[in-house]
Design an enzyme around this catalytic site. Structure first.
Site, PDB file in Angstrom:
ATOM      1  CE1 TYR A 111       2.392  -2.577  -5.743  1.00  0.00           C
ATOM      2  CE2 TYR A 111       0.957  -0.703  -7.333  1.00  0.00           C
ATOM      3  CZ  TYR A 111       1.413  -1.424  -5.871  1.00  0.00           C
ATOM      4  OH  TYR A 111       0.804  -1.161  -4.540  1.00  0.00           O
ATOM      5  CE1 TYR A 131       0.408  -3.291  -2.403  1.00  0.00           C
ATOM      6  CE2 TYR A 131       1.772  -2.982  -0.523  1.00  0.00           C
ATOM      7  CZ  TYR A 131       1.454  -2.299  -1.648  1.00  0.00           C
ATOM      8  OH  TYR A 131       1.490  -1.177  -2.030  1.00  0.00           O
TER       9      TYR A 131
END
Lengths: 384, 140
Positions: A288, A338
Site C-alpha cells: 500500500y 488510488y
C-alpha cells in the site's frame, strides 16, 4: 497464528472500472460495474455471490448493492477498517468466512470518487469549524492531511537511519516505470529521480512525487471455496495465509511510542506463520503506497532487509519488475490509481495468472501488505 | 500564529486539558495507579489498565521528536500562512503532543531540539498551547 486459512479459499475473479479524474458516475455505479466485471471474470453470475466484505469508509453498502447490483441472500456481511489496510483486510475477512463455512462466494469491493469528490489531500475534506476526537489534538496546529501525518514517519526514519529523499525518489521512479507499462494507469510518463527532487514540496520531507494520486474508480475481487475455485474460468490465486494486526497505540496515526516500529512488524510474523512461508519464498510484493517511504518501511517489517536498511534497499532498480524483488508492478497508488489498496490484490492475482503488464518471470508467490495505515493486514497468494 | 484552524470541541476525556489551557496551564493525563502519562487523553491507562486519571501540570519544556514543514497550503485560509512547522514534541514518558515551533525558521528545526510551552489566543478567545524555542538555549 496457525494454518487455519491455508488454501481454504482462492481469488477467482477480479474487476475494475476505468480509472479517471472524474468518473461522471455515482460510487454505487462504480461498485456495480466492478462487481459485475469480477463475476464475469470468474465465470459466475452475480446472483451466486453469498457473502460481502466492504471497507468501512466505502460510501456504498450491502443494502444498496442488494437493490442495485443484483446481490441476493447474502449470508455473510462484514466491514473492515482502516483506510488503506482495507485492500488486504477484506481478503482476510473473506477467507475467514469461507474457511468457517459461513459463505461460499464472497465479493470484496471499493468504490471511490476521490478526485472529483472529497479529495483526501485537501484539508477541507477533513476540517470543520470545531473538531473532537483525536483531531482536536492535531488540527488546531494545522495538522490537516495524511501527507502531514505520514511525513512524520519519513522524517523519523531519516533521523534514525539516514534515509534520504533521493531514496524515496527511487521508489517513485520504480512505481512510474511500472505505471508506464500499464494501459489502465492514470500516470504513464516515466520520471527520473531528478524529476522527483524538482517536484514541489508538499509536507517537507515529502515532495509531490512522494504522494499518491487522487482518483475515481471501482474495484472488486471474488473469493470462493477451494472446491469451487478449481472449476471456474480462470486459474485460482490461492490464499496461503492472511492476517490482520492493530499494533499498539495506533490512534491518530502519529501518537505512538516509536514511529520506526510499525504495526506491520506484528502482522508480518502472523502472515508468514499463517502461510507457512518466509520472505525468501516471495517472488513479488504489493505494498500500500500512500507515500513512497512506506515501501521501504514495509520491506523491513516483512523481513526483506534489516532494520533501517529499507532506504538503501530500494535503490539501484532492486524493486523494479525486472529487479531482485519486484514491488507494485501495476504502478500502485502513485501511478495506476488510488482505489485504497484494492488494486494491489488485483495486481497480485494478475501476476499469478501471468497477466500483468509488467510480468515477473516465474512469479509463484506474492505478498500483499502495508506498513502504516493505523491498522495493518497482509495476504500471501500462490499460483495455481 | 495560525489563523482559521479548527477549534477544539472538548469531550469528557479532554475537557480538563482545554479548561487548563484557558487558564494558561498545560496539563496531561496520568494514571492515578502507575503514574505514567498517555496521549491523546483517554478514559483509562493504556499501560496498566487503571481507570482513574489524575491530571497534572506537564513540564514546561519538551524536545522535538519529529516534524514536517507544511509548504503546500491544503486549505484556502493557509495560502498566506505557509510554510509552517508541525512537530511532535516529547513532554514526558508516554506523552508526545503536536505543536508548531513558532518564531523559528522551519529549516532550522532539529531532532531533539528543546522547545518551551506558551499560549496563543485563537478565534473566539480560545487559548491554545504551542511551542517556541527557549531564548538562549538551542539544545535539549
Amino acid at each position: 497464528m496457525g494454518a487455519q486459512l491455508r488454501e481454504k479459499a482462492a481469488i477467482v475473479g477480479i474487476g475494475e472500472t476505468e480509472y479517471s479524474k472524474e468518473s461522471g458516475r455515482t460510487e454505487l455505479a462504480l461498485a456495480c460495474e466492478a462487481i459485475r466485471k469480477a463475476a464475469d471474470d470468474a465465470g459466475i453470475s452475480v446472483g451466486e455471490i453469498d457473502g460481502l466484505v466492504r471497507y468501512d469508509m466505502d460510501p456504498v453498502d450491502e443494502v444498496a448493492l442488494t437493490s442495485s447490483a443484483g446481490l441476493r441472500n447474502l449470508r455473510w456481511m462484514s466491514h473492515t477498517g482502516y483506510g488503506g489496510t482495507g485492500g488486504n483486510a477484506v481478503i482476510v475477512h473473506a477467507a475467514a468466512a469461507i474457511a468457517a463455512g459461513l459463505a461460499t462466494t464472497v465479493v470484496c469491493y471499493r468504490s471511490l470518487n476521490e478526485r472529483s469528490g472529497a479529495r483526501y489531500g485537501q484539508g477541507s475534506t477533513w476540517m470543520s469549524e470545531k473538531v473532537g476526537g483525536f483531531e482536536q489534538m492535531q488540527m488546531p496546529w494545522g495538522l490537516l492531511t495524511p501527507a502531514q501525518a505520514f511525513g512524520m514517519f519519513a522524517r523519523r526514519h531519516m533521523i534514525e537511519y539516514g534515509w534520504t529523499s533521493e531514496q524515496f525518489g527511487a521508489v517513485a521512479v520504480a512505481l512510474r516505470t511500472h505505471g508506464s507499462m500499464n494501459p489502465r494507469a492514470m500516470m504513464r510518463k516515466p520520471i527520473t529521480v531528478a524529476d522527483h527532487q524538482a517536484s514541489r514540496m508538499i509536507a517537507d520531507p515529502l515532495h509531490l512525487l512522494d504522494c499518491c494520486i487522487e482518483s475515481d474508480g471501482g474495484c472488486a475481487v471474488i473469493v470462493t471455496t477451494a472446491e469451487r475455485a478449481r472449476s471456474l474460468r480462470k486459474p485460482p490465486a490461492w490464499i496461503m495465509g492472511a492476517a490482520q494486526g492493530s499494533g499498539t497505540r495506533a490512534r491518530g496515526i502519529i501518537f505512538r511510542d516509536d514511529l520506526a516500529t510499525t504495526e506491520a512488524h506484528f502482522t508480518a510474523k502472523d502472515v508468514y506463520a499463517s502461510a507457512g512461508v518466509g520472505p525468501a519464498d516471495i517472488d513479488a510484493v504489493m505494498i500500500y503506497d500512500h507515500f513512497t517511504p512506506f515501501i521501504p518501511m514495509a520491506l523491513e517489517a516483512y523481513g526483506f532487509c534489516g532494520r533501517g536498511e529499507g532506504g538503501p534497499f530500494v535503490e539501484d532498480g532492486r524493486i523494479h519488475f525486472d529487479g531482485e524483488l519486484p514491488v507494485n508492478t501495476h504502478g500502485g497508488n502513485h501511478s495506476e490509481a488510488y482505489i485504497h489498496g484494492l488494486p494491489h490484490i488485483i495486481e497480485a492475482t494478475r501476476q499469478l495468472r501471468g497477466e500483468s503488464s509488467a510480468q515477473v518471470p516465474g512469479c509463484e508467490v506474492v505478498l500483499s501488505c502495508s506498513a502504516v495505515a493505523q491498522l495493518s493486514a497482509a495476504v500471501i497468494l500462490r499460483k495455481d | 500564529m495560525l489563523r482559521g484552524m479548527p477549534l477544539p470541541r472538548p469531550d469528557h476525556d479532554t475537557q480538563p486539558f482545554w479548561d487548563a489551557a484557558q487558564e494558561g496551564r498545560y496539563v496531561v493525563p496520568r494514571c492515578a495507579a502507575c503514574g505514567v502519562g498517555h496521549w491523546p487523553p483517554g478514559p483509562m491507562c493504556p499501560h496498566c489498565f487503571g481507570d482513574e486519571i489524575a491530571w497534572g501540570d506537564a513540564p514546561t519544556r519538551g524536545s522535538v521528536y519529529s516534524w514536517v514543514v507544511a509548504t503546500h497550503p491544503v486549505a484556502e485560509v493557509l495560502v498566506d500562512q505557509v510554510p509552517y512547522a508541525i512537530a511532535l514534541i516529547d513532554l514526558e514518558p508516554g506523552v508526545r503532543v503536536v505543536g508548531n515551533v513558532v518564531g523559528c525558521d522551519p529549516s532550522a528545526i532539529q531532532a531533539g531540539m528543546a522547545v518551551e510551552v506558551f499560549f496563543e489566543e485563537r478565534e473566539e478567545g480560545v487559548r491554545v498551547p504551542n511551542f517556541r524555542i527557549p531564548s538562549g538555549n538551542l539544545e535539549a
